[in-house]
Every structure is written in structure tokens, then in C-alpha cells.
Design a protein around this motif. Sequence first.
Motif, PDB file in Angstrom:
ATOM      1  N   LYS A   9       2.208   1.898  -3.382  1.00 15.01           N
ATOM      2  CA  LYS A   9       1.183   2.478  -4.254  1.00 15.01           C
ATOM      3  C   LYS A   9       0.968   3.951  -3.927  1.00 15.01           C
ATOM      4  CE  LYS A   9      -2.516  -0.210  -5.261  1.00 15.01           C
ATOM      5  NZ  LYS A   9      -3.600  -1.199  -4.981  1.00 15.01           N
ATOM      6  N   LEU A  10       0.968   4.269  -2.633  1.00 14.06           N
ATOM      7  CA  LEU A  10       0.805   5.675  -2.236  1.00 14.06           C
ATOM      8  C   LEU A  10       1.976   6.519  -2.744  1.00 14.06           C
ATOM      9  CD1 LEU A  10      -0.485   5.300   1.451  1.00 14.06           C
ATOM     10  CD2 LEU A  10      -1.781   6.127  -0.506  1.00 14.06           C
TER      11      LEU A  10
ATOM     12  N   VAL B 272       1.423   7.256  -6.344  1.00 13.45           N
ATOM     13  CA  VAL B 272       0.404   8.307  -6.518  1.00 13.45           C
ATOM     14  C   VAL B 272       1.018   9.671  -6.205  1.00 13.45           C
ATOM     15  CG1 VAL B 272      -1.782   9.192  -5.627  1.00 13.45           C
ATOM     16  CG2 VAL B 272      -1.513   6.775  -6.026  1.00 13.45           C
TER      17      VAL B 272
ATOM     18  N   ALA C 218       0.836  -1.199   0.000  1.00  7.68           N
ATOM     19  CA  ALA C 218       0.000   0.000   0.000  1.00  7.68           C
ATOM     20  C   ALA C 218       0.874   1.253   0.000  1.00  7.68           C
ATOM     21  CB  ALA C 218      -0.918  -0.003   1.220  1.00  7.68           C
ATOM     22  N   GLN C 219       1.959   1.229   0.795  1.00  6.63           N
ATOM     23  CA  GLN C 219       2.843   2.392   0.844  1.00  6.63           C
ATOM     24  C   GLN C 219       3.498   2.628  -0.518  1.00  6.63           C
ATOM     25  OE1 GLN C 219       3.291   4.532   3.661  1.00  6.63           O
ATOM     26  NE2 GLN C 219       4.068   5.744   1.936  1.00  6.63           N
TER      27      GLN C 219
END
Lengths: 136, 100
Positions: B7-8, B11, B4-5
Amino acid sequence: MDDFGLSKLLLVEDDPDIREIAVMALEDIGGFAVQACEDGCDALVIAQNTRPDLIILDWMMPGMNGGETLARLREIDATSDIPVVFMTAKVRSDEIEKMLALGAIDVVAKPFDPVALQGRLRQIWAKHLARSGDAS
Amino acid sequence: VNLAQAKLDAVRDRFLQRMKSGGARLVEIADLLERDGGDEIVGELGQHAHRLAGSAGTFGFPEIGLQAASLEREALTPGVAVDALTTSARALAAAIEAAE
């Protein structure tokens, strides 16, 4: 993790960058099922069709703003009882009071930490449940 | 959480690139404002600043967010001097250019 009925979220946010990062954070870190849209009109339709557990609503949006969207949600039978949290940069105490007076259960301040967002919403939800329990 | 990190972070990188393109537009708006003036251009400047004020901090650029919020307030001030607006807009554009 038991979230006491908090699993489906609707995020209403006109800024595509904020929408993207918030959805990603809430789905990938928070494990929520998130639907997102960019304005209040779409929010009314989606909320009636999907009945989310919680609606996260931006305040400043083109067309119908967050306050107007909340008022419309409250007028519709299918959405009148869905809890709403505002997510906004308008966080002066008088602005927050106004949002709470309109019926929001809480306010999340922008900017926000994407990694911490899911925890903040769970905290708000727990407080909401405790208040609802007190009221019944 | 590591995935998740990652992916963040991706972004955030995309946001940085878009913010830099927006910084170039800020300079164009400041030039237009200096040359032609007009409420419409001030309005565009205010909208641009509003969007950054609401998003930059979330993506890890809190100082740019604060600077944008200040520019937004200036743009909403009735009778604001064009010089002050263009100076603030160019300072914000410079801060965006330097961001990494």
C-alpha cells in the motif's frame, strides 16, 4: 503489543500527501486508530470530541499554525492535558527548543521514514510516560 | 507488513505522478517569473518548493527534497535575483522529471 494507553491518534497536517502516507503507516503498520484533519481549527473540534491519546501536529499550516493550535488546545479544559508531538521540517536546535517550551513532548523530523514512524512515536510515548512517572 | 508495504508503494507511485505534474508547473512558474516578475509569482514558487521540501524525502526522494528546501530558502531571500530563482526552479523540475 502493550502500548501503555497509546491507541488513538489525531494527525493534523495540511499536506494531503503526507497525511495519506502517515495515516496509512500508523494504521496499517502501527495498528493505531488514527483520525486526521488538515488544519488547527478542525483539530480543536476533533480533539474535544474524541480525546485522542496523542496529537501529532504539523508546524507550518495555513491559518492557525502548529504553535497557535497547541496554545489553543492548552486553553480548552477537554484538551489541555493531551500530549502533543510536532512533526515538522523545522528542526534546528533553537526551533526544537521553542516547540518543547510551548509544551510539546517531542518533535518528529520531516522527512520521515513511514515504516519507522510508529516505532518513533512509541519511543516518544514511552519516554513521556517515564517522565510523567518521575514527576508524580 | 507486506500488505502495508504494498500500500505504501502504491501511495509512493501516486505521489511520483503528482510530483511530476508539479514539476511541469515549476517550469511554467519559472517562465512567468522571467517574463513578468513579481512577488506573487515568487511566493507561489516558494510555496511549491516548501511543499516538496516537506514531502519528497518521506516518499523516497531525499535529493529532490533537499533541492526544494534550497529553492524555498532562495525564494524567501529578500531581493533574490530572478535569474538565480529560475535556474534553481528549472534544475528542480529536471530532477523531478528524471525521478522514478
